[in-house]
Design an enzyme around this catalytic site. Structure first.
Site, short mmCIF file in Angstrom:
data_model
loop_
_atom_site.label_atom_id
_atom_site.label_comp_id
_atom_site.label_asym_id
_atom_site.label_seq_id
_atom_site.Cartn_x
_atom_site.Cartn_y
_atom_site.Cartn_z
N SER A 139 0.86 -1.19 0.00
CA SER A 139 0.00 0.00 0.00
C SER A 139 0.89 1.23 0.00
O SER A 139 2.02 1.18 0.50
CB SER A 139 -0.89 0.01 1.25
OG SER A 139 -1.51 1.27 1.43
N TYR A 151 -0.75 -1.18 10.44
CA TYR A 151 -0.97 -1.46 9.01
C TYR A 151 0.19 -0.91 8.17
O TYR A 151 0.75 -1.61 7.33
CB TYR A 151 -2.29 -0.83 8.58
CG TYR A 151 -2.61 -0.95 7.11
CD1 TYR A 151 -3.16 -2.11 6.59
CD2 TYR A 151 -2.38 0.13 6.24
CE1 TYR A 151 -3.48 -2.21 5.23
CE2 TYR A 151 -2.69 0.03 4.90
CZ TYR A 151 -3.24 -1.13 4.40
OH TYR A 151 -3.55 -1.23 3.06
N LYS A 155 2.99 -2.97 6.01
CA LYS A 155 3.07 -2.79 4.56
C LYS A 155 4.47 -2.32 4.14
O LYS A 155 4.95 -2.68 3.06
CB LYS A 155 2.01 -1.80 4.09
CG LYS A 155 0.58 -2.33 4.18
CD LYS A 155 0.42 -3.65 3.43
CE LYS A 155 -1.04 -4.08 3.34
NZ LYS A 155 -1.17 -5.42 2.69
#
Length: 251
Positions: A139, A151, A155
Site C-alpha cells: 500500500s 498497518y 506494509k
C-alpha cells in the site's frame, strides 16, 4: 498483447472480493489456472464460479492465512489441484489501522508473515521448476508516515521483504515485485463505508488525489497481472505504485 500466461498455475490469497478477486479474474482471463482462498466461504464460492466461466482449472478453499499452518496447508492443496505453482500473489490484509496490540498482531500475522510463509513454501517448488513470479500487495501507506501505525509498518515491511527476496532469488529466475495501491473504491468496501459514515473525510481524500477520483480494483489487478507475466521478464525488485498520483514522495 499476449501475456503468455496460458497454462501457468497461479495462487491468489484473499481473493473472494475486491483487488484479490480482480487479480484472480484477470489471470484466468489470460488463460492461467487459478487457486484462491479467503476466510468467508460465501463470497469465495461466488468468485470460484466466476473463474470457472473462463474454462481454466480452478481451486478454491476457505483459509485464514493468519493462522499457523493454514497458508502452508492451502498451498499444498493448491499445488496438488493445479499440478504446480508458477505464480504467487500475496494479497491478504488484516486492516490493523491503529497502534493497539491486536492491530499489531493481525498486521504482522496476516499482512507480513502470511506472505513470508507462503514464499518459504513455494520458492523451493519454483526453484525446482526453473522459475516463477511472486507479487506482494502492499500500500502507499507503507511509503510514508501516517496514523495507521500497525498497518503501515507491516506494509513497509512487505515492500522491504519483496526487494530483498528479489535480489536473493534472481539467480533462480524467480521474479519478486510489490504493488502499492492508493485509495481503491468498491461497493461495500472500506472507502464506501467511509463515504457513508463520514462524507467530508471521504471527499477530502478524493480531493487530494490528482486524478480526481479513487481507483478501481481492476486498475490494480491489471498491473499485477502484467508483473506476473512473461512480458515483465526483466522486472524484479520493483515497487509499482498504482494510485492516480496520490502518493507524492519519491519511490
Amino acid at each position: 498483447m499476449d501475456l503468455h500466461l496460458s497454462g501457468k498455475r497461479a495462487v491468489v490469497t484473499a481473493a473472494s472480493k475486491g483487488i484479490g478477486r480482480e487479480i484472480a479474474l484477470g489471470l484466468a482471463a489470460e488463460g492461467a489456472a487459478v487457486a484462491i482462498c479467503a476466510r468467508g466461504e460465501a463470497d469465495l464460492r461466488k468468485t470460484e464460479a466466476a473463474l470457472r466461466t473462463d474454462g481454466v482449472p480452478v481451486f478454491a478453499d476457505v483459509c485464514d492465512v493468519g493462522q499457523p499452518g493454514a497458508i502452508e496447508a492451502f498451498l499444498d492443496a493448491a499445488r496438488a489441484a493445479l499440478g504446480g505453482i508458477d505464480i504467487l500473489v500475496n494479497n491478504a490484509t488484516g486492516y490493523g489501522f491503529n497502534d493497539q496490540p491486536e492491530a499489531w498482531r493481525v498486521s504482522i500475522d496476516v499482512d507480513l508473515m502470511a506472505a513470508v510463509r507462503a514464499c518459504w513454501k513455494v520458492v523451493p517448488w519454483m526453484t525446482e521448476a526453473g522459475g516463477g513470479a511472486i507479487v506482494h500487495i502492499s500500500s502507499i501507506a507503507g511509503l510514508y508516515a501516517n496514523p495507521n501505525f500497525a498497518y503501515s509498518a507491516a506494509k513497509a515491511a512487505v515492500i522491504s521483504h519483496s526487494k530483498s527476496l528479489a535480489i536473493e532469488l534472481a539467480p533462480s529466475r524467480i521474479r519478486v515485485n510489490v504493488v502499492c495501491p492508493g485509495s481503491i473504491f468498491l461497493p461495500d468496501g472500506l472507502w464506501d463505508q467511509v463515504r457513508q459514515r463520514d462524507p467530508e473525510r471521504f471527499q477530502a481524500v478524493v480531493d487530494n488525489i490528482p486524478s480526481g477520483r479513487m481507483g478501481h480494483p481492476q486498475e490494480v489487478a491489471d498491473a499485477v497481472v502484467y508483473l506476473c507475466s512473461d512480458r515483465a521478464s526483466w522486472v524484479t525488485g520493483a515497487c509499482l505504485v498504482v494510485d492516480g498520483g496520490q502518493y507524492r514522495g519519491t519511490r
